[in-house]
Design an enzyme around this catalytic site. Structure first.
Site, PDB file in Angstrom:
ATOM      1  N   GLU A  63      -3.355   8.021 -14.591  1.00  0.00           N
ATOM      2  CA  GLU A  63      -2.734   9.359 -14.614  1.00  0.00           C
ATOM      3  C   GLU A  63      -1.233   9.251 -14.910  1.00  0.00           C
ATOM      4  O   GLU A  63      -0.437  10.084 -14.482  1.00  0.00           O
ATOM      5  CB  GLU A  63      -2.945  10.112 -13.288  1.00  0.00           C
ATOM      6  CG  GLU A  63      -4.388  10.184 -12.819  1.00  0.00           C
ATOM      7  CD  GLU A  63      -5.242  11.157 -13.596  1.00  0.00           C
ATOM      8  OE1 GLU A  63      -4.863  11.492 -14.737  1.00  0.00           O
ATOM      9  OE2 GLU A  63      -6.285  11.565 -13.087  1.00  0.00           O
ATOM     10  N   ILE A 110     -12.136   4.659 -20.062  1.00  0.00           N
ATOM     11  CA  ILE A 110     -12.628   6.018 -19.840  1.00  0.00           C
ATOM     12  C   ILE A 110     -13.625   6.042 -18.684  1.00  0.00           C
ATOM     13  O   ILE A 110     -14.720   5.471 -18.771  1.00  0.00           O
ATOM     14  CB  ILE A 110     -13.275   6.585 -21.121  1.00  0.00           C
ATOM     15  CG1 ILE A 110     -12.266   6.539 -22.278  1.00  0.00           C
ATOM     16  CG2 ILE A 110     -13.766   7.995 -20.871  1.00  0.00           C
ATOM     17  CD1 ILE A 110     -10.945   7.230 -22.029  1.00  0.00           C
TER      18      ILE A 110
END
Length: 379
Positions: A362, A156
């Site tokens: 992504e 993250i």
């Protein structure tokens, strides 16, 4: 069909280029060396409207388009790819709240996100579910006016530093229909973080595991409705893929320009490198492939802006081509510099380390191929 930027878009691009040149590029090497997260500089970017690029203007956003964002991130990433990429993630979460959040959540969070008084992170990937995002295991159990969260999120950006986390959690059955999106504020009991990961690149932004142990989150922090989380996550990724593609094209263009300048000066066998036809051809291929990737990215941005049925396909195409091409062009530019390209005295080795991860995050480029082929083969 018009391939020329209008005056407004040229001004947006030039503004981002100026900020990258003056505020990012002079410090990028030191930020990389020290693993420094340049929050004050990012807040300067926010003053220019770069923290709420496609957020509505009633809460401080810039209300721009995905094509505008592509122009912005292409320029910012020439200065510091890692910092530009974090700004992309911050914008992605701001867009989620603006698009799917109720008015209370918009007014509570977006004014501070658009100034970067608050920083934010996107939490989808887990230690056991990366490409298979619909298999996520972090749970949010109903407990009256609250949810009780248990689980972990991995890789993250901003983990441990961000003030707000957009977390995809399982509120229902297995599969994508059981996933919801919750906002978890830093300081919530039961929220904790792993150590800052030691990475190959993207070193100007922290990356850490985000953990939830009986973490109590008010139901008022639910984005949209229960079961809408996977749709929200995928819609956000369409835009994120455009931005990360732009963050690959920018460094590639910068490295190509630096390679050309180096080849004009560097001599071998009594001639500048630009006199050798084999190297001329390599430059021609680098420039051609980069321009093709850029045009596909702009095309995909217009599809996402228009919300066409093929927008996810074009976003996947653009992300795949831009990140692969970007890495290849940077790698070729390093080769053209010879041994000097491998030294930290030159920025190319940092650009190479930073853009490599764009082929993974992504959605990996293998997953991009899966998305594209499914669109091509659907009935």
């Amino acid at each position: 069909m018009d391939f020329q930027l209008n005056e407004d878009r040229r001004a947006i691009r030039d503004m981002a280029a100026s900020f990258a040149r003056e505020e990012l590029a002079p410090h990028a090497a030191q930020w990389d060396e020290d693993s420094h997260f340049p929050i004050p500089v990012m807040r300067k970017a926010a003053e220019l409207g770069l923290a709420g690029i496609y957020v509505r203007d009633d809460v401080g956003g810039s209300a721009l388009t995905r094509l505008d964002a592509a122009l912005i991130f292409e320029e910012l990433s020439k200065g510091c790819t890692s910092t530009a990429a974090y700004l992309s993630i911050h914008n992605m979460v701001s867009w989620i709240i603006d698009t799917f959040g109720n008015e209370d959540l918009r007014q509570k969070f977006l004014p501070k996100l658009c100034t970067m008084e608050l920083l934010t992170s996107y939490c989808l990937t887990e230690p056991g579910s990366g490409s298979d995002a619909a298999a996520l295991r972090t749970t949010a159990k109903d407990d009256g006016d609250h949810y009780i969260l248990n689980g972990s999120k991995a890789f993250i950006s901003g983990g441990g530093v961000s003030d707000l986390y957009a977390v995809m959690v399982r509120t229902g059955d297995e599969g994508p229909g059981g996933i919801s999106c919750l906002l978890v504020e830093k300081g919530t009991p039961g929220l904790s973080f792993g150590a800052n990961e030691v990475k190959m690149g993207w070193k100007s932004q922290p990356t850490a595991q985000v953990n939830f142990q009986d973490c109590r989150v008010p139901k008022s922090n639910l984005i949209g409705v229960e079961g809408q989380g996977f749709k929200i996550a995928m819609a956000a990724l369409d835009g994120g893929r455009l931005n990360i593609g732009a963050c690959s094209i920018g460094p590639a263009q910068e490295c190509l320009d630096q390679a050309i300048a180096y080849m004009r000066e560097r001599k071998q066998f009594g001639k500048p490198l630009t006199a050798f036809q084999a190297l001329q051809f390599r430059l021609a291929d680098m420039a051609t492939e980069l321009e093709a990737a850029r045009l596909l990215l702009y095309k995909a941005a217009t599809e996402v802006d228009a919300k066409t049925p093929d927008a996810p396909k074009f976003a996947a195409m653009a992300k795949r081509l831009a990140t692969d091409t970007g890495f290849n062009v940077v790698n070729d530019a390093l080769q053209l510099h010879g041994g000097y390209g491998y030294l930290r005295d030159y920025p190319i080795e940092r650009f190479l380390r930073d853009v490599r991860v764009h082929q993974i995050l992504e959605g990996t480029n293998e997953v991009m191929r899966l998305i594209i082929s499914r669109h091509l083969l659907k009935d």
